[in-house]
Motif scaffolding. Structure first.
Motif, PDB file in Angstrom:
ATOM      1  N   ASP A   1      -2.423  -3.681   2.572  1.00 42.25           N
ATOM      2  CA  ASP A   1      -1.724  -4.260   1.421  1.00 42.25           C
ATOM      3  C   ASP A   1      -2.702  -5.121   0.603  1.00 42.25           C
ATOM      4  O   ASP A   1      -3.725  -5.595   1.106  1.00 42.25           O
ATOM      5  CB  ASP A   1      -0.552  -5.120   1.887  1.00 42.25           C
TER       6      ASP A   1
ATOM      7  N   ALA B   1       0.835  -1.202   0.000  1.00 42.89           N
ATOM      8  CA  ALA B   1       0.000   0.000   0.000  1.00 42.89           C
ATOM      9  C   ALA B   1       0.867   1.249   0.000  1.00 42.89           C
ATOM     10  O   ALA B   1       1.913   1.310   0.658  1.00 42.89           O
ATOM     11  CB  ALA B   1      -0.934  -0.010   1.204  1.00 42.89           C
ATOM     12  N   THR B   2       0.441   2.271  -0.714  1.00 38.23           N
ATOM     13  CA  THR B   2       1.174   3.540  -0.751  1.00 38.23           C
ATOM     14  C   THR B   2       0.789   4.442   0.413  1.00 38.23           C
ATOM     15  O   THR B   2       1.508   5.370   0.754  1.00 38.23           O
ATOM     16  CB  THR B   2       0.879   4.272  -2.074  1.00 38.23           C
ATOM     17  N   ASN B   3      -0.332   4.155   1.040  1.00 38.37           N
ATOM     18  CA  ASN B   3      -0.806   4.930   2.176  1.00 38.37           C
ATOM     19  C   ASN B   3      -0.833   4.029   3.398  1.00 38.37           C
ATOM     20  O   ASN B   3      -1.304   2.893   3.319  1.00 38.37           O
ATOM     21  CB  ASN B   3      -2.201   5.484   1.885  1.00 38.37           C
ATOM     22  N   GLU B   4      -0.318   4.529   4.495  1.00 38.84           N
ATOM     23  CA  GLU B   4      -0.223   3.681   5.682  1.00 38.84           C
ATOM     24  C   GLU B   4      -1.589   3.240   6.193  1.00 38.84           C
ATOM     25  O   GLU B   4      -1.713   2.184   6.803  1.00 38.84           O
ATOM     26  CB  GLU B   4       0.515   4.447   6.802  1.00 38.84           C
ATOM     27  N   SER B   5      -2.611   4.022   5.919  1.00 36.11           N
ATOM     28  CA  SER B   5      -3.947   3.674   6.409  1.00 36.11           C
ATOM     29  C   SER B   5      -4.634   2.629   5.525  1.00 36.11           C
ATOM     30  O   SER B   5      -5.654   2.065   5.925  1.00 36.11           O
ATOM     31  CB  SER B   5      -4.826   4.926   6.483  1.00 36.11           C
ATOM     32  N   ASP B   6      -4.077   2.388   4.350  1.00 37.35           N
ATOM     33  CA  ASP B   6      -4.669   1.394   3.438  1.00 37.35           C
ATOM     34  C   ASP B   6      -4.009   0.032   3.631  1.00 37.35           C
ATOM     35  O   ASP B   6      -2.803  -0.045   3.932  1.00 37.35           O
ATOM     36  CB  ASP B   6      -4.504   1.842   1.988  1.00 37.35           C
TER      37      ASP B   6
END
Length: 596
Positions: A496, A489-494
């Motif tokens: 993998d 994931a490119t965003n920590e909240s999203d």
């Protein structure tokens, strides 16, 4: 697969110049076996007016598996398939396919030649023994003459009988004249002998020797005398009376025959009318019999190649669907029985670390795999809300199945997308079991057999698999590259994303065959794991995890299956597949450490 070789002695000459008989022909033809096995290669031999087939050329010594006498065979080239021809004898039908139209024509010509030779065997035999036939005919000329008149009309027969009567009467007159002349000659001889006896009755007695007709006197001279008449000889028979009797008897017989012929001529019209009525009745019965036999053949051969999937299939669309649905129901029952009887053995399938799945491979398909993965990440995860082209066809709890109807050249190419949410498993676990070929047969029930054609890397393999045939549809096979990837994931909240993509490729070790229809696929299983925080300081358990699944499938089934049938089967089978697979993964991971 069809005819590959032949051992006929002389491909350009159909007849043996020495014996005058058609030559033997042998080779490989594809023969329709049944709706389960379809077309199979068989070694076929044409010899002595008989068509026989063997499982292979090497097994000829074990005897043929079937044969047809060609005397009454009907050879029918197929109307649409240029390589196929059918041979029927009564209610037995062989469906055969040659390698190409030229070989089909060669087989048909050879079979027709053998068939024609069998029908004219007696005539050829007579031609080869012409001299013997001539001698026989000469020795029985009268019988042949009588037989040749068999097909003449009654007036002609009557004229023929009158001719024989005239000839017979002339022969009797001639015989009578001969008998009269013989009688006159005997009378003259008796008169001459009596005169000689009267002249010599006063001479010296003479001695007689029993040497026949010579009489010796006392002077030693001899004179020829007429032989004594036999009282039982010609003068003892009334030749004239006998001849008259013979003539009268013959005339009476001929007169009786002529009378019978006259009666038959008078009744010929009435008999002809009755015969016409009987022939008409028989014709109607034969037509009804042929019609009933034709219907019976259609029913008895239901399941032959003309009823399988194809552009000119004789089976109706609703019957096609009913047959497919019944076959799928049978497979489901068999699978349920197997699952209840089978005790699953634990499989030790080591799972490589996540970093292995995150890397891009260096094999020759690496760029193609990366392109497919990026396309799925871009388009497959898009929300379908508001898109009128996608139709919701199934909704069962968390599961939703969408379809977009697409057809190309009459073939259904509907893209399909399904979304689902499963508790207690991770995306890594779901994708691992979906990709791992070691456990494929544990959850996939539609595969007949499969094998790994080539291992490209730790996360990419090329697989060839054939699916169980569902009659009347043709059997399908597929050759595809299967790759598993972890997309960070490119965003920590999203979360993998785990992804398994299966897409068709070509490989020299798995070329298409005529036995199966090669399907083309582009399938992806995309999973994301959502974790809900546990209460207090408790560790994360399987109760805290939820896996969101997006399954997309773009399949070109090939062949000629009806569109309505394909859509109905997809609507039925895809939800069953998702529930079966996710249930399998839940059972496999229950009580085991969580694999993120």
């Amino acid at each position: 697969m069809s005819e590959k070789s032949s051992n006929s002695s002389g491909s350009d000459e159909d007849v043996d110049p020495e014996s005058g008989q058609p030559v033997e022909l042998g080779g490989v033809l594809s023969k329709w076996t049944n709706y389960i096995h379809g077309w199979q290669d068989r070694w076929v031999v044409l010899k002595n007016n008989t068509l026989s087939y063997y499982k292979s050329e090497d097994e000829r010594e074990y005897g043929c598996r079937g044969s047809l006498c060609l005397s009454k065979a009907i050879i029918t080239p197929h109307e649409f398939d240029e390589c196929r021809f059918d041979i029927s004898v009564n209610d037995s039908v062989w469906y055969l396919r040659a390698e190409d139209p030229e070989h089909r024509l060669q087989w048909i010509d050879s079979i027709e030649l053998h068939k024609a030779e069998s029908g004219s065997g007696s005539e050829s035999s007579l031609r080869r023994h012409g001299s013997m036939l001539s001698l026989t005919s000469a020795a029985s000329g009268f019988s042949a003459t009588s037989t040749s008149s068999k097909g003449h009309s009654l007036p002609e027969k009557l004229a023929e009988m009158e001719t024989f009567r005239d000839i017979l009467c002339r022969q009797v007159d001639t015989l009578q004249k001969y008998f009269d002349s013989c009688a006159d000659g005997v009378s003259k001889d008796e008169f001459q002998r009596d005169r000689v006896v009267e002249e010599d009755e006063d001479d010296f007695p003479s001695s007689t020797r029993p040497d026949g007709d010579c009489l010796y006197n006392n002077n030693g001279s001899k004179e020829k005398l007429f032989p004594a008449a036999n009282p039982k000889g010609m003068n003892g028979i009334d030749f004239k009376g006998e001849a008259i009797t013979f003539k009268a008897t013959t005339a009476g017989i001929l007169s009786t025959l002529s009378h019978c012929i006259e009666l038959m001529v008078k009744r010929e019209d009435s008999w002809q009318k009755r015969l016409d009525k009987e022939l008409e009745k028989r014709r109607r019965v034969e037509d009804a019999y042929k019609s009933a036999l034709s219907e019976l053949k259609k029913k008895s051969h239901y399941g032959g190649p003309d009823y399988e999937e194809g552009p000119n299939s004789l089976i109706k669309e609703d019957e096609f669907f009913d047959a497919v649905e019944a076959a799928l129901d049978r497979q489901d029952k068999i699978e349920e029985q197997c699952q209840s009887d089978k005790v699953r053995k634990p499989r030790l399938t080591p799972v490589p670390p996540g970093d292995t799945y995150s890397t891009i491979g260096t094999h020759r398909f690496a760029e193609q795999v990366e392109e497919v993965v990026q396309n799925h990440m871009t388009y497959s995860l898009q929300d379908m809300g508001g898109d009128a082209n996608w139709q919701l066809v199934v909704e069962e709890g968390e599961m939703k199945v969408y379809r977009r109807e697409v057809e190309e050249n009459g073939i259904v190419l509907d893209p399909l997308k399904a979304t689902h949410a499963v508790k207690g498993v991770t995306g890594h676990e779901l994708c691992h079991y979906f990709w791992d070929t070691d456990v494929r047969n544990d959850w996939e029930t539609t595969i007949e057999n499969f094998n790994v054609v080539e291992t490209l890397s730790d996360n990419a393999v090329i697989v060839y698999q054939t699916h169980k045939r569902v009659w009347p549809a043709s059997q399908r096979d597929v050759l595809y590259l299967s790759a598993i990837r972890k997309i960070l994931a490119t965003n920590e909240s999203d979360p993998d994303t785990w992804l398994v993509c299966n897409f068709s490729v070509d490989h020299n070790n798995a070329q298409p065959t005529n036995r199966c229809v090669r399907a083309k696929i582009n399938v992806a299983m995309i999973c994301q794991t959502l974790v809900s925080p546990p209460e207090g300081n408790k560790e994360i358990s399987r109760d805290n995890i939820l896996c969101k699944i997006t399954y997309v499938a773009n399949v070109n089934p090939g062949g000629w299956a009806p569109a309505s049938v394909l859509r109905a089967v997809a609507k039925r089978e895809y939800p069953k597949f998702l529930k079966r697979f996710t249930g399998y993964v839940q059972d496999k991971t229950s009580g085991k450490p969580i694999l993120f």
